[in-house]
Write a protein that holds these residues in place. Structure first.
Motif, PDB file in Angstrom:
ATOM      1  N   GLU A  44       0.822  -1.194   0.000  1.00 32.69           N
ATOM      2  CA  GLU A  44       0.000   0.000   0.000  1.00 32.69           C
ATOM      3  C   GLU A  44       0.863   1.254   0.000  1.00 32.69           C
ATOM      4  OE1 GLU A  44      -2.398   0.636   3.458  1.00 32.69           O
ATOM      5  OE2 GLU A  44      -0.765   0.262   4.844  1.00 32.69           O
ATOM      6  N   GLN A  45       0.264   2.372  -0.427  1.00 30.88           N
ATOM      7  CA  GLN A  45       0.938   3.649  -0.435  1.00 30.88           C
ATOM      8  C   GLN A  45       0.565   4.416   0.824  1.00 30.88           C
ATOM      9  OE1 GLN A  45       3.155   4.793  -2.873  1.00 30.88           O
ATOM     10  NE2 GLN A  45       3.047   2.641  -3.462  1.00 30.88           N
ATOM     11  N   VAL A  46       1.546   4.763   1.635  1.00 30.29           N
ATOM     12  CA  VAL A  46       1.314   5.462   2.886  1.00 30.29           C
ATOM     13  C   VAL A  46       1.846   6.884   2.761  1.00 30.29           C
ATOM     14  CG1 VAL A  46       1.734   5.479   5.367  1.00 30.29           C
ATOM     15  CG2 VAL A  46       1.500   3.300   4.152  1.00 30.29           C
ATOM     16  N   SER A  47       0.977   7.848   2.964  1.00 29.69           N
ATOM     17  CA  SER A  47       1.375   9.243   2.847  1.00 29.69           C
ATOM     18  C   SER A  47       2.499   9.555   3.834  1.00 29.69           C
ATOM     19  CB  SER A  47       0.174  10.155   3.120  1.00 29.69           C
ATOM     20  OG  SER A  47       0.560  11.511   3.039  1.00 29.69           O
ATOM     21  N   GLY A  48       3.551  10.197   3.314  1.00 30.22           N
ATOM     22  CA  GLY A  48       4.672  10.565   4.168  1.00 30.22           C
ATOM     23  C   GLY A  48       5.707   9.478   4.329  1.00 30.22           C
ATOM     24  N   ILE A  49       5.393   8.279   3.837  1.00 27.50           N
ATOM     25  CA  ILE A  49       6.370   7.188   3.935  1.00 27.50           C
ATOM     26  C   ILE A  49       6.700   6.697   2.527  1.00 27.50           C
ATOM     27  CG2 ILE A  49       6.876   4.922   4.900  1.00 27.50           C
ATOM     28  CD1 ILE A  49       5.033   5.498   7.173  1.00 27.50           C
ATOM     29  N   THR A  50       5.845   5.818   1.982  1.00 28.77           N
ATOM     30  CA  THR A  50       6.163   5.251   0.677  1.00 28.77           C
ATOM     31  C   THR A  50       6.024   6.266  -0.441  1.00 28.77           C
ATOM     32  OG1 THR A  50       3.893   4.436   0.532  1.00 28.77           O
ATOM     33  CG2 THR A  50       5.569   2.914   1.342  1.00 28.77           C
ATOM     34  N   HIS A  51       5.231   7.326  -0.264  1.00 24.19           N
ATOM     35  CA  HIS A  51       5.104   8.336  -1.304  1.00 24.19           C
ATOM     36  C   HIS A  51       6.393   9.112  -1.505  1.00 24.19           C
ATOM     37  CE1 HIS A  51       0.398   8.713  -1.304  1.00 24.19           C
ATOM     38  NE2 HIS A  51       0.858   7.645  -1.906  1.00 24.19           N
ATOM     39  N   THR A  52       7.283   9.095  -0.536  1.00 25.89           N
ATOM     40  CA  THR A  52       8.500   9.906  -0.618  1.00 25.89           C
ATOM     41  C   THR A  52       9.755   9.050  -0.751  1.00 25.89           C
ATOM     42  OG1 THR A  52       8.718   9.965   1.793  1.00 25.89           O
ATOM     43  CG2 THR A  52       7.423  11.709   0.775  1.00 25.89           C
ATOM     44  N   LEU A  53       9.579   7.773  -1.116  1.00 23.12           N
ATOM     45  CA  LEU A  53      10.744   6.899  -1.150  1.00 23.12           C
ATOM     46  C   LEU A  53      11.637   7.142  -2.364  1.00 23.12           C
ATOM     47  CD1 LEU A  53       9.299   3.495   0.036  1.00 23.12           C
ATOM     48  CD2 LEU A  53      10.392   5.284   1.351  1.00 23.12           C
ATOM     49  N   ASP A  54      11.058   7.421  -3.516  1.00 25.18           N
ATOM     50  CA  ASP A  54      11.842   7.563  -4.727  1.00 25.18           C
ATOM     51  C   ASP A  54      12.644   8.854  -4.701  1.00 25.18           C
ATOM     52  OD1 ASP A  54      10.922   5.181  -5.749  1.00 25.18           O
ATOM     53  OD2 ASP A  54       9.224   6.117  -6.776  1.00 25.18           O
ATOM     54  N   ARG A  55      13.958   8.695  -4.830  1.00 26.86           N
ATOM     55  CA  ARG A  55      14.819   9.869  -4.916  1.00 26.86           C
ATOM     56  C   ARG A  55      15.224  10.040  -6.373  1.00 26.86           C
ATOM     57  NH1 ARG A  55      19.667  10.114  -0.923  1.00 26.86           N
ATOM     58  NH2 ARG A  55      20.231   8.078  -1.742  1.00 26.86           N
ATOM     59  N   GLU A  56      15.133  11.255  -6.854  1.00 29.14           N
ATOM     60  CA  GLU A  56      15.486  11.520  -8.247  1.00 29.14           C
ATOM     61  C   GLU A  56      16.965  11.249  -8.459  1.00 29.14           C
ATOM     62  OE1 GLU A  56      15.336  15.151 -11.530  1.00 29.14           O
ATOM     63  OE2 GLU A  56      14.299  15.334  -9.591  1.00 29.14           O
ATOM     64  N   LEU A  57      17.278  10.490  -9.501  1.00 29.35           N
ATOM     65  CA  LEU A  57      18.666  10.160  -9.775  1.00 29.35           C
ATOM     66  C   LEU A  57      19.434  11.400 -10.209  1.00 29.35           C
ATOM     67  CD1 LEU A  57      18.626   6.764 -11.715  1.00 29.35           C
ATOM     68  CD2 LEU A  57      19.598   7.217  -9.477  1.00 29.35           C
ATOM     69  N   PRO A  58      20.614  11.607  -9.637  1.00 28.43           N
ATOM     70  CA  PRO A  58      21.447  12.713 -10.121  1.00 28.43           C
ATOM     71  C   PRO A  58      21.988  12.396 -11.508  1.00 28.43           C
ATOM     72  CG  PRO A  58      22.626  11.428  -8.473  1.00 28.43           C
ATOM     73  CD  PRO A  58      21.217  10.909  -8.496  1.00 28.43           C
ATOM     74  N   ASP A  59      22.419  13.436 -12.207  1.00 31.11           N
ATOM     75  CA  ASP A  59      22.856  13.271 -13.598  1.00 31.11           C
ATOM     76  C   ASP A  59      24.115  12.417 -13.724  1.00 31.11           C
ATOM     77  OD1 ASP A  59      20.754  14.832 -14.444  1.00 31.11           O
ATOM     78  OD2 ASP A  59      21.932  16.704 -14.427  1.00 31.11           O
ATOM     79  N   ASP A  60      24.879  12.288 -12.644  1.00 30.40           N
ATOM     80  CA  ASP A  60      26.151  11.572 -12.746  1.00 30.40           C
ATOM     81  C   ASP A  60      26.032  10.086 -12.441  1.00 30.40           C
ATOM     82  OD1 ASP A  60      25.577  12.019 -10.079  1.00 30.40           O
ATOM     83  OD2 ASP A  60      27.653  12.402  -9.483  1.00 30.40           O
ATOM     84  N   TYR A  61      24.803   9.537 -12.429  1.00 30.95           N
ATOM     85  CA  TYR A  61      24.690   8.105 -12.160  1.00 30.95           C
ATOM     86  C   TYR A  61      25.357   7.313 -13.282  1.00 30.95           C
ATOM     87  CZ  TYR A  61      20.965   7.205 -15.612  1.00 30.95           C
ATOM     88  OH  TYR A  61      20.249   7.044 -16.773  1.00 30.95           O
ATOM     89  N   PRO A  62      25.900   6.142 -12.996  1.00 32.35           N
ATOM     90  CA  PRO A  62      26.621   5.361 -14.010  1.00 32.35           C
ATOM     91  C   PRO A  62      25.669   4.734 -15.026  1.00 32.35           C
ATOM     92  CG  PRO A  62      26.557   4.168 -11.943  1.00 32.35           C
ATOM     93  CD  PRO A  62      25.980   5.521 -11.652  1.00 32.35           C
ATOM     94  N   HIS A  63      25.897   5.008 -16.291  1.00 30.14           N
ATOM     95  CA  HIS A  63      25.053   4.459 -17.354  1.00 30.14           C
ATOM     96  C   HIS A  63      25.601   3.082 -17.748  1.00 30.14           C
ATOM     97  CE1 HIS A  63      23.899   8.648 -17.339  1.00 30.14           C
ATOM     98  NE2 HIS A  63      22.867   8.365 -18.116  1.00 30.14           N
ATOM     99  N   ILE A  64      25.218   2.094 -16.943  1.00 26.10           N
ATOM    100  CA  ILE A  64      25.688   0.721 -17.137  1.00 26.10           C
ATOM    101  C   ILE A  64      24.479  -0.203 -17.201  1.00 26.10           C
ATOM    102  CG2 ILE A  64      26.958  -1.202 -16.088  1.00 26.10           C
ATOM    103  CD1 ILE A  64      28.822   0.854 -14.829  1.00 26.10           C
TER     104      ILE A  64
END
Length: 606
Positions: A44-64
């Protein structure tokens, strides 16, 4: 004081008062119910918990990308023979190992298997089409199965394999843990193996045996073996139920339904036999439902300590006293961790030159990243065991709440992008049955976490790391190794009642690397327990040979070190279990070094 009121007025007043009291009580009850935290339901999606889990990947992540090359590599493996019968031993899965069994410089693959469900007889097991599989590396990206001719096509209910040269003859031997009795095979050095379980006294104990890990815990030059026991399983009535969260599950697949099994420590006597000494040494862990165990020197005193992941019981950290006994420092070390623990990874993820812990857990329990605080408890370079402690930093560094919807199993720290920081892979798979088809377990996606740096922590890069990560499997054991000798780490995944998957690391970033294959002489021949210190510029990395147990699996003993854009390795220092220290200066990267233990310090390898 109400004597002046009429009888009717008194009645009305009393009724009004009772109504007011009722309204207050009812209001308090409703407020209390609303203020209580809602029970978390997996998925389930819990406001304030699972809704905020995804962190936007920074541009320097390894393209592998990781590519599923199972078919083209010639590997055909399916875990578990027969229909699942809703019993715990069938659901725990099996593992795999990378090992150079023929010493040709290429990693071969051994995958163990559950040859039959628990309804099959011993005779049916012997005739099963499903067996353990040994794949010889052909040096061209493909493998040839050689199980039968090697004598390793063993048919049993096998959980794990652990490779180590028990007699120091130069050839790695293999131990198989079973639901039943364990077995041990000696490497004959000609591509064949002989079952010597009885001669070595490593068999004869029936139980639900799980993880197995080699270590020379007393540093006498011979490998010893630790075997974890899970539960004392006995089939319960089929209608027996056990609630897990809001779901009713058969009691036969719930580990809490059963008493813990003891663990085993086999001391190598040096004459081809072993003695079981778990009680004598203090590591029997009789109250733990143990699945994995890892030997790792957490306080850098050159004596391997022992950490055990226990399911629905406290995890245990045993400190090696250096005199053949161990001290339980689980609670003082703050790693007792009463959760459903399965897989283990050890590594210096934050670069502070001590070994940290990562533990995979059951659903809605988060995973655990235990930072070793060794640098805070040093006193004149002497570590007091009671002061050695850890802190769970999983939430702070992106590995905690993101795991709420997953059940984690095989895992390891490994530097998949060669930037000099170790990353993490997790195999996930449920223990819940599918509602519409209870013969099957619920599949999940595996996860790959990139270690950006000490400040940012880990980012989930699964969605950008290849099509495989979009597939759902019932993951269990995982083994890590560079099977194609191209300088990056690949992995093999065992999926419960499903196919095995070989993921090739297609790293094309051009960063440098170093691989080190060690052979002990005064130390055990497998070099298990050896410490490495690698210095490039201001960065210091450490490794300990054989310290990562994953889940029911074993990684390659060849040590892989990413060194980023550095054109040279300033120094490579090797501290052997025997006490011998070797140092190599100004080492050229992008090569595999084969180093034999010598009682001298070398100045160069170039």
């Amino acid at each position: 004081m109400f004597s002046f009121l009429s009888r009717r007025q008194k009645s009305v007043a009393l009724t009004s008062g009772l109504i007011a009291v009722f309204m207050v009580i009812a209001g308090f009850y409703l407020w209390e119910q609303q203020s209580q935290p809602k029970e978390y339901i997996p998925g389930e999606q819990v406001s304030g918990i699972t809704h905020t889990l995804d962190r936007e990947l920074p541009d320097d992540y390894p393209h592998i990308k990781f590519t599923d090359v199972t078919d083209q590599a010639g590997i055909q493996y399916q875990q578990l023979n027969g229909k699942r019968t809703n019993q715990l031993p069938e659901d725990m899965g099996s593992g795999a190992s990378w090992v150079d069994y023929d010493q040709d410089g290429w990693q071969d693959l051994y995958i163990v298997n559950f040859a039959g469900n628990l309804e099959m007889t011993d005779e049916q097991l012997k005739q099963s089409d499903v067996h353990c599989q040994l794949y010889h590396n052909n040096h061209d990206g493909t493998f040839t199965e050689v199980s039968k001719q090697a004598g390793l096509d063993y048919r049993g209910r096998v959980m794990a394999s652990a490779w180590g040269d028990y007699n120091n003859d130069g050839w790695p031997d293999v131990f198989l843990s079973n639901y039943g009795e364990n077995v041990f095979f000696k490497n004959n050095g000609d591509g064949t193996f002989t079952n010597i379980t009885r001669e070595t006294e490593l068999g004869g104990k029936k139980g639900f045996w799980a993880g197995a890990s080699w270590s020379d815990y007393d540093r006498d030059g011979y490998l010893d073996l630790y075997v974890t026991g899970y539960v004392k399983y006995k089939k319960l009535p089929e209608d027996a139920q056990a609630k897990q969260y809001t779901m009713d599950q058969p009691a036969n697949i719930n580990p809490s339904s059963f008493e813990p099994e003891r663990n085993l420590l086999y001391h190598n006597n040096g004459d081809g036999t072993f003695s079981e000494v778990a009680v004598k040494t203090g590591v029997v862990n009789a109250n733990g439902r143990s699945l994995s165990a890892t030997w790792c020197d957490f306080d850098n005193d050159n004596w391997p300590d022992l950490y055990i992941s226990n399911d629905v019981s406290d995890n245990v950290l045993y400190h090696n006293s250096g005199n053949g006994t161990f001290e339980d420092i689980s609670h003082s070390g703050r790693v007792a961790d009463y959760r459903g623990a399965m897989g283990l990874a050890t590594g210096d993820w934050d670069g502070d030159q001590d070994m940290d812990l990562f533990i995979t857990h059951w659903i809605a329990q988060e995973n655990g990243l235990y930072n070793n605080l060794l640098d805070q408890v040093k006193s004149n370079d002497h570590i007091i065991p009671s002061l050695l402690h850890f802190i769970d930093e999983s939430a702070r560094f992106g590995l905690g709440q993101v795991a709420l919807d997953y059940i984690g199993w095989g895992t390891s720290f490994f530097d998949y992008d060669n930037d000099g920081r170790v990353d993490l892979f997790l195999a996930n798979g449920s223990t819940f049955q599918q509602k519409d088809n209870p013969d099957l377990l619920i599949p999940m996606n595996d996860q790959l976490f990139w270690n950006r740096n000490m400040d940012s922590g880990f980012y989930d890069v699964s969605k950008v790391s290849g099509p495989y990560f979009k597939e759902k499997k019932v993951g269990r054991g995982v083994a890590f190794g560079d099977y194609d000798n191209d300088g990056d780490m690949d992995l093999f995944i065992v999926n419960n009642a499903g196919p095995g998957i070989l993921l090739r690391n297609d790293n094309s970033l051009g960063r440098h690397w170093l691989e080190v294959a060690l052979t002990g002489t005064k130390s055990n021949h497998s070099a298990i327990g050896t410490h490495l210190r690698i210095v490039t510029g201001e960065k210091v990395q450490i490794r300990q040979v054989g310290s990562q147990s994953s889940y029911l699996s074993q990684n390659s003993l060849v040590q892989h070190i990413g060194i980023g854009n550095h054109s040279r390795v300033d120094s490579l220092i090797i501290n052997w279990p025997s006490g011998i220290r070797q140092q190599f200066l100004d080492v050229t990267p992008d090569q595999r070094l084969v180093i034999t233990e010598k009682d001298q310090i070398s100045s160069s390898l170039n």
